[in-house]
Design an enzyme around this catalytic site. Structure first.
Site, mmCIF file in Angstrom:
data_model
loop_
_atom_site.group_PDB
_atom_site.id
_atom_site.type_symbol
_atom_site.label_atom_id
_atom_site.label_comp_id
_atom_site.label_asym_id
_atom_site.label_seq_id
_atom_site.Cartn_x
_atom_site.Cartn_y
_atom_site.Cartn_z
ATOM 1 N N TYR A 66 0.813 -1.219 0.000
ATOM 2 C CA TYR A 66 0.000 0.000 0.000
ATOM 3 C C TYR A 66 0.845 1.269 0.000
ATOM 4 C CZ TYR A 66 -4.672 -1.838 0.737
ATOM 5 O OH TYR A 66 -5.873 -2.441 0.568
ATOM 6 N N LYS B 248 2.215 -13.762 6.459
ATOM 7 C CA LYS B 248 2.453 -14.782 5.442
ATOM 8 C C LYS B 248 3.961 -15.050 5.434
ATOM 9 C CE LYS B 248 0.956 -17.352 2.095
ATOM 10 N NZ LYS B 248 0.493 -18.684 2.471
ATOM 11 N N ASP C 44 -3.385 -17.290 5.289
ATOM 12 C CA ASP C 44 -4.392 -18.122 4.602
ATOM 13 C C ASP C 44 -5.145 -18.995 5.598
ATOM 14 O OD1 ASP C 44 -1.814 -19.087 4.801
ATOM 15 O OD2 ASP C 44 -1.958 -20.472 3.128
ATOM 16 N N ASP D 222 -6.571 -5.606 5.279
ATOM 17 C CA ASP D 222 -7.648 -5.139 4.407
ATOM 18 C C ASP D 222 -8.576 -6.302 4.066
ATOM 19 O OD1 ASP D 222 -9.075 -3.393 2.888
ATOM 20 O OD2 ASP D 222 -7.688 -3.350 1.207
#
Ligand code: NAP
Length: 415
Positions: free
Chosen positions: A160, A227, A281, A305
């Site tokens: 971002y 992640k 995930d 987000d």
């Protein structure tokens, strides 16, 4: 005394102060608000009315918000000739607490997003989004009441940060050849390039805020979502820095899952906060099947987000999801959703998201009683099946109420 180009400071209100690490809230704080674009003006009007009545009732007229309209988006363009005038940024900095409606990203105005500029310029590094179920709201899951989490999303870094170049640009080409020559990294010539910065400073201050919040409010756990199994030095580092903050700054109050098993037979001792981590995930699955095991959740920007909207879906969708962008002490409250342009001017959409952002703002001011009054009235209103179109379409035989009527229904139930 501060000077604004086109804003007049209301005489009857006082400014919130921040001194010696604490906010000092007068009984009549001046709170700047941005109406926003699209459905913004409709939901802001209802929200201010609901907040005013609740404050008046809770404190019998002794406290009052003195509103100051400030401008961003299309209304600012008309008044100032620009979408995000300096007055607006200065006013939020000066008055410390504000609330905003959603903003359209102007096409061709040189902006990536007004919201991103606001967050970055004011260094509002934590996006805080409580996701809590109100009984009676239709949900796609069997036990929506199990969802009660507070998301802390990092707001200034990650993909971002806006560092990206299109395929074929000089910058992309230069980077591709630099990486090839210097690091023997092969990237296809026809690639767009984006950069993902995740810093120790940015990660630690976000996790620090999440842990402090969890301790202050008596929560049981903070989960670091990342992640890191794939992106070791960005996402993985976010997790490692999170654990470091917990150990170095809150060591007497926090324990890890490993310690929980080894020293406490899996039972969280009183007064301790559990710090755990989950791969992103897997976390999407966890919030569906083991929802009530999660409490406060800290994430990098993009993961935050995605997870915010996925969690909001369980409790009634975007119309029910409040939020705040908070820095060291400046706070700007806003709904999670955008301008919903196709509904603009129809007095139709659900104002709950912004009203609940207003409730968060009241809590931030320490005006808990007024916030509780609104929450209870909203619960009652929904229980009586008075809801806007978005919830009505998921319920059997319900005629939706207008946005303004929903606000009035909340006010009527504030006895
Ligand atoms: P959006 O405005 O959030 O709307 C998407 C859909 O979400 C709507 O069509 C509607 O669904 C539902 N929705 C949104 N707000 C609702 C409410 N209050 N009550 C009930 N349902 C609601 O997303 P978008 O269409 O992708 O974005 C539109 C503009 O908003 C863009 O310019 C974007 O950049 C901007 N934006 C601004 C912010 C912000 O200011 N913080 C955030 C996100 C997007 P249904 O059609 O199914 O009824």
């Amino acid at each position: 005394m501060i000077h604004f180009d086109k804003l007049k400071i209301p005489l009857e209100g006082k400014k919130i102060e921040f001194t010696e690490g604490r906010l000092s809230i007068p009984d009549n704080p001046i709170i700047p608000f941005i109406e926003g674009d699209g459905v913004g003006p409709e939901i802001m009007k209802v929200t201010r009315k609901v907040l005013d009545v609740a404050i008046n009732k809770a404190y019998k007229g002794k406290k009052k918000i003195v509103w100051l309209e400030i401008y961003a988006g299309e209304k600012a363009e008309k008044k100032y000739g620009e979408f995000l005038p300096q007055d607006t940024l200065e006013a939020i900095k000066y008055f410390i607490v504000g609330i905003k409606g959603p903003l359209t990203t102007p096409i061709g105005g040189g902006y990536r997003s007004l919201n991103v500029v606001l967050r970055k310029t004011l260094d509002l590094y934590a996006c805080i989004r409580p996701v809590r179920y109100i009984p009676g709201v239709p949900s796609p899951v069997v036990h929506p009441e199990k969802m009660n989490i507070v998301i802390f999303r990092e707001n200034t870094e990650d993909v971002y940060a806006g560092i990206e170049w299109p395929k074929g640009s000089t910058e992309a080409e230069k980077l591709i050849s630099y990486l090839k020559e210097e690091f023997k990294v092969k990237i296809r010539e026809d690639s767009g390039i984006g950069i993902k910065p995740i810093s120790e400073t940015g990660s630690k201050r976000l996790v620090r805020k999440a842990i402090k919040y969890a301790i202050d409010k008596g929560h049981q756990s903070v989960t670091l979502v990342h992640k890191g199994n794939i992106m070791k030095f960005t996402e993985g580092a976010f997790k490692d820095w999170g654990y470091e903050v917990a150990k170095e700054e809150f060591g007497d109050k926090t324990i890890t899952e490993e310690e929980l098993g080894r020293k406490y037979e899996g039972r969280l001792p009183q007064g301790k906060l559990l710090i755990k981590d989950r791969v992103a995930d897997s976390m999407f699955q966890q919030v569906l099947i083991r929802t009530d095991e999660y409490d406060v959740v800290a994430l990098t920007n993009l993961n935050g987000d995605y997870l915010s909207d996925a969690c909001a879906a369980q409790i009634g969708g975007l119309g029910m999801a409040p939020g705040a962008n908070v820095g060291d002490y400046i706070a700007l409250f806003e709904a999670t959703h955008g301008t919903a342009p196709k509904y603009a001017g129809q007095d139709k959409v659900n104002p709950s998201s912004l009203i609940l952002s207003g409730v968060m703002m009241l809590e931030y001011l320490g005006w808990q009683e007024a916030g509780d009054l609104i929450w209870k009235s909203m619960v009652k209103t929904i229980k009586e099946r008075k809801v806007t179109y978005d919830l009505a379409r998921l319920m059997e035989g319900i005629e939706p109420v207008k946005c303004s009527k929903f606000g009035e229904a909340i006010i009527e139930r504030m006895k």
